[in-house]
Design a protein around this motif. Structure first.
Motif, short mmCIF file in Angstrom:
data_model
loop_
_atom_site.label_atom_id
_atom_site.label_comp_id
_atom_site.label_asym_id
_atom_site.label_seq_id
_atom_site.Cartn_x
_atom_site.Cartn_y
_atom_site.Cartn_z
N HIS A 37 157.51 -8.63 99.13
CA HIS A 37 156.74 -9.92 99.65
C HIS A 37 155.45 -9.89 99.86
O HIS A 37 154.71 -10.77 99.52
CB HIS A 37 157.54 -10.08 101.10
CG HIS A 37 157.02 -11.51 101.67
ND1 HIS A 37 157.57 -12.66 101.70
CD2 HIS A 37 155.89 -11.50 102.60
CE1 HIS A 37 156.91 -13.59 102.41
NE2 HIS A 37 155.91 -12.66 102.83
N THR A 38 154.93 -8.87 100.25
CA THR A 38 153.58 -8.63 100.70
C THR A 38 152.70 -8.55 99.24
O THR A 38 151.26 -8.93 99.24
CB THR A 38 153.00 -7.57 101.57
OG1 THR A 38 153.67 -6.17 101.06
CG2 THR A 38 153.67 -7.76 103.16
N GLN A 45 153.26 -9.94 96.88
CA GLN A 45 153.08 -11.41 95.98
C GLN A 45 152.42 -12.74 97.11
O GLN A 45 152.49 -13.87 96.68
CB GLN A 45 154.31 -11.80 95.55
CG GLN A 45 155.16 -10.76 94.62
CD GLN A 45 156.41 -11.37 93.93
OE1 GLN A 45 156.44 -12.55 93.68
NE2 GLN A 45 157.46 -10.56 94.00
N ARG A 46 152.24 -12.29 98.10
CA ARG A 46 151.63 -13.34 99.13
C ARG A 46 150.13 -12.91 99.73
O ARG A 46 149.67 -11.74 99.85
CB ARG A 46 152.70 -13.08 100.48
CG ARG A 46 152.20 -13.96 101.69
CD ARG A 46 152.98 -15.42 101.56
NE ARG A 46 152.94 -16.21 102.78
CZ ARG A 46 153.18 -17.12 102.89
NH1 ARG A 46 153.44 -17.94 101.69
NH2 ARG A 46 153.17 -17.84 103.92
N GLU A 47 149.44 -14.02 99.56
CA GLU A 47 148.01 -13.96 99.94
C GLU A 47 147.84 -14.63 101.30
O GLU A 47 148.46 -15.65 101.65
CB GLU A 47 147.09 -14.59 98.90
CG GLU A 47 147.04 -14.07 97.46
CD GLU A 47 146.05 -14.40 96.68
OE1 GLU A 47 145.33 -15.52 96.90
OE2 GLU A 47 145.77 -14.36 95.44
N ALA A 48 146.86 -14.19 102.13
CA ALA A 48 146.52 -14.75 103.38
C ALA A 48 145.08 -14.53 103.62
O ALA A 48 144.88 -13.29 103.31
CB ALA A 48 147.12 -14.56 104.32
N GLU A 66 153.88 -22.52 95.95
CA GLU A 66 153.04 -21.55 95.16
C GLU A 66 152.58 -20.74 96.54
O GLU A 66 153.09 -20.68 97.77
CB GLU A 66 151.53 -22.17 94.89
CG GLU A 66 150.96 -23.05 96.16
CD GLU A 66 149.55 -23.50 95.67
OE1 GLU A 66 148.66 -23.65 96.37
OE2 GLU A 66 149.55 -23.96 94.50
N ASN A 67 152.16 -19.29 96.27
CA ASN A 67 151.92 -18.35 97.26
C ASN A 67 153.20 -18.06 97.84
O ASN A 67 153.06 -17.61 99.01
CB ASN A 67 150.72 -18.80 98.17
CG ASN A 67 150.26 -17.78 98.60
OD1 ASN A 67 150.06 -16.41 98.50
ND2 ASN A 67 149.66 -17.91 100.02
N MET A 68 154.40 -18.01 97.30
CA MET A 68 155.58 -17.41 97.74
C MET A 68 156.18 -16.56 96.71
O MET A 68 156.22 -16.93 95.48
CB MET A 68 156.31 -18.71 98.11
CG MET A 68 155.95 -19.49 99.19
SD MET A 68 156.26 -18.85 100.83
CE MET A 68 157.89 -19.00 101.21
N ASN A 99 143.16 -12.77 100.44
CA ASN A 99 143.27 -11.52 99.82
C ASN A 99 144.90 -11.38 99.90
O ASN A 99 145.50 -11.77 100.82
CB ASN A 99 142.68 -10.34 100.51
CG ASN A 99 142.61 -9.15 99.58
OD1 ASN A 99 143.08 -9.13 98.42
ND2 ASN A 99 142.07 -8.09 100.14
N ARG A 100 145.29 -10.60 98.95
CA ARG A 100 146.81 -10.38 99.03
C ARG A 100 147.24 -9.60 100.11
O ARG A 100 146.45 -8.50 100.46
CB ARG A 100 147.23 -9.53 97.76
CG ARG A 100 148.50 -9.77 97.02
CD ARG A 100 148.74 -9.48 95.84
NE ARG A 100 148.80 -7.79 95.80
CZ ARG A 100 148.71 -7.08 94.69
NH1 ARG A 100 148.48 -7.58 93.48
NH2 ARG A 100 148.83 -5.76 94.87
#
Length: 557
Positions: free
Chosen positions: A331-332, A334-337, A18-20, A340-341
């Motif tokens: 990429h960014t 669809q990616r959270e850190a 997930e989160n990829m 927040n996205r």
């Protein structure tokens, strides 16, 4: 009794993925690039929109992306002799390489402007080259040289009559047979020797007339070439020392009598990038060739080819920047850190927008240079502008691409370093165009040479920039400072890189102002002309509409 009850109870499932992001494929490279589309229309290539949209679909397809990967995973292999010891000098390629070659030639990258000479033809071809560079750059070396050979071949009418129809063909014939037995031909180039490098006047390869000397006549060449790109091309434009000085020759792989011409490939270069393309060292052991133009005019004659290959370096590097943008915004988004996205976090937005701005400026520059190629020969001012601008653009865009690639990889993070990602290939490819076809110093010296030897070159360049005066005070200030750089020429060679950089930034600023997109122009003037010139990305000042810059890089279809 089960000794491992815990493993049994959870079925050894350690995690879900997930989160990829999903892999980026099956998107239209042209339709999703507003800067490219706007540039094509603005610079006169709007008649080609439909064919560019079709090619954009091909370039973003899963099949094309896979072919680019396979062509680089399977390096060309040199076979110098057959099993019985006969000299063959044949390079074997993976089928994906031939697939890419066929696609590029079929879509006009080899000869469109010459086969269909009309307004905007070079712009349309540059857009195709720009898109195909995002798929795979190595195979574009012979495609580029084939396109670029035409102006030089035209200098020798008896050669042009027989060769140009096949050189301008949109077909691809990879067979290792005589040029007389093929309907489509590719052209390579052999200038560089070990002792000279860019200083081709030090070339030691000798040319001896077989009979009568002079233009179009037959010679035999003896020497060693340190870089022969694409040795499976059907013929090569070669520089050699004739009695009258450095001269240009067309050297086919097969002699007119059907025998093998003794261009003996010693080895293929083991390159860090551009892997799919076979670059070689070659011995010419009495190789047959025809003189193109007068003896002693070789450098001048082949430089017309070099001008076209440098133009492709500009388009290709601009295309690579756009490829970076597709990857990192995909990429960014669809990616959270940190809750927040990534593409919604302020610092990441600054970096993404700054990289997008670099790409927008490079694309505008490439398309404008394409119009300059289309206007070649129409009037002296256009010729002078294109002459000096080609060196300025080649220096700056190609110089900026490696840093752009690195920053894009950092934006993605650790997965961008993995060899099963497309990013390492982009990174290795990024420096190639800056080094080939004249390094940074060569381009800067070429700008100075144009200024001194071709009166009116600088005036034509500055005249283009003056078109945007009065639209932005920061641009006007930059323009005034740039004019002062030429006030004292005593040490201009020492500071040539600084001067050419300022010329490039001025041209990019002018072009972006002329596009009419006030947000992009404002961001460029604030981030490049007034503030940080872009040595470190993510340094845009406050007040920039970063989201609109990023949104222009999102995949919509």
């Amino acid at each position: 009794m089960n000794q491992y009850p815990m493993a049994e109870s959870i079925k050894a499932n350690t995690h879900d993925v997930e989160n990829m992001p999903v892999v980026l494929e099956n998107y239209n490279v042209f339709n999703n690039d507003p800067g490219l589309k706007e540039g094509v229309i603005r610079e006169g290539g709007d008649w080609a929109l439909e064919r560019l949209q079709t090619f954009g679909e091909i370039c973003g397809s899963k099949e094309a992306i896979l072919a680019g990967t396979q062509a680089n995973q399977n390096k060309p292999v040199l076979q110098t002799h057959d099993r019985y010891g006969r000299r063959v000098d044949e390079v074997e390629f993976h089928p994906a390489y031939h697939q890419l070659m066929s696609s590029s030639l079929a879509n006009g990258i080899g000869g469109l402007p010459w086969a269909e000479p009309k307004a905007g033809a070079h712009v349309a071809r540059a857009a195709s080259f720009y898109m195909q560079s995002q798929v795979e750059a190595g195979h574009l070396c012979p495609v580029c040289m084939t396109y670029a050979s035409v102006p030089t071949l035209k200098k020798q009418a008896n050669i042009a009559e027989h060769w140009l129809p096949k050189v301008m063909s949109s077909d691809y014939d990879p067979r290792n047979v005589s040029y007389q037995d093929k309907q489509s031909l590719t052209i390579g180039m052999a200038m560089t020797e070990k002792q000279g490098g860019s200083d081709v006047r030090r070339n030691s390869t000798r040319a001896y007339p077989i009979g009568q000397r002079g233009p179009g006549m037959e010679y035999e060449l003896v020497g060693h070439k340190f870089f022969v790109s694409a040795p499976m091309c059907d013929a090569f434009l070669v520089l050699a020392q004739a009695e009258g000085g450095i001269s240009c020759f067309l050297v086919p792989r097969w002699r007119p009598d059907g025998s093998k011409n003794p261009l003996q490939v010693i080895r293929l270069k083991d390159k860090m990038g551009n892997v799919s393309n076979a670059s070689s060292e070659t011995e010419l052991r009495g190789a047959f060739g025809w003189l193109i133009g007068e003896e002693g005019r070789g450098i001048a004659n082949i430089l017309e080819m070099v001008a076209c290959t440098r133009f492709d370096c500009v388009s290709g590097s601009a295309g690579q920047m756009r490829a970076h943008m597709y990857q990192i915004v995909h990429h960014t988004s669809q990616r959270e850190a940190f809750g927040n996205r990534l593409d919604k976090q302020p610092l990441m937005q600054n970096v993404l927008a700054d990289l997008a701005l670099e790409s927008e400026a490079a694309t505008a520059m490439a398309m404008r240079l394409g119009r300059g190629m289309d206007e070649s020969g129409m009037n002296e001012e256009a010729d002078l502008f294109t002459r000096i601008s080609t060196a300025v653009c080649k220096y700056w865009i190609c110089k900026r691409t490696p840093g752009h690639a690195y920053e894009a990889m950092e934006t993605i993070g650790g997965s961008a370093v993995m060899e099963n990602s497309i990013m390492p290939r982009f990174y290795r490819e990024a420096p190639i165009n800056s080094i080939w076809e004249g390094s940074g110093n060569v381009q800067c010296l070429d700008v100075l040479r144009a200024m001194s030897r071709e009166p009116g070159s600088l005036e034509a360049f500055m005249g283009e920039l003056e078109k945007s005066r009065g639209n932005d005070k920061r641009f006007d200030t930059h323009l005034n400072k740039l004019a002062k750089e030429f006030g004292n020429l005593d040490d201009i060679e020492y500071r040539a890189r600084h001067v050419v950089e300022q010329m490039a930034l001025g041209l990019q600023g002018s072009l972006l102002i002329q596009t009419g997109n006030s947000n992009i122009a404002d961001a460029f003037c604030a981030g490049r002309l007034e503030g940080n010139s872009g040595n470190t990305y993510g340094m845009l000042p406050k007040g920039i509409d970063v989201e609109s810059l990023i949104d222009r890089c999102r995949i919509a279809s």
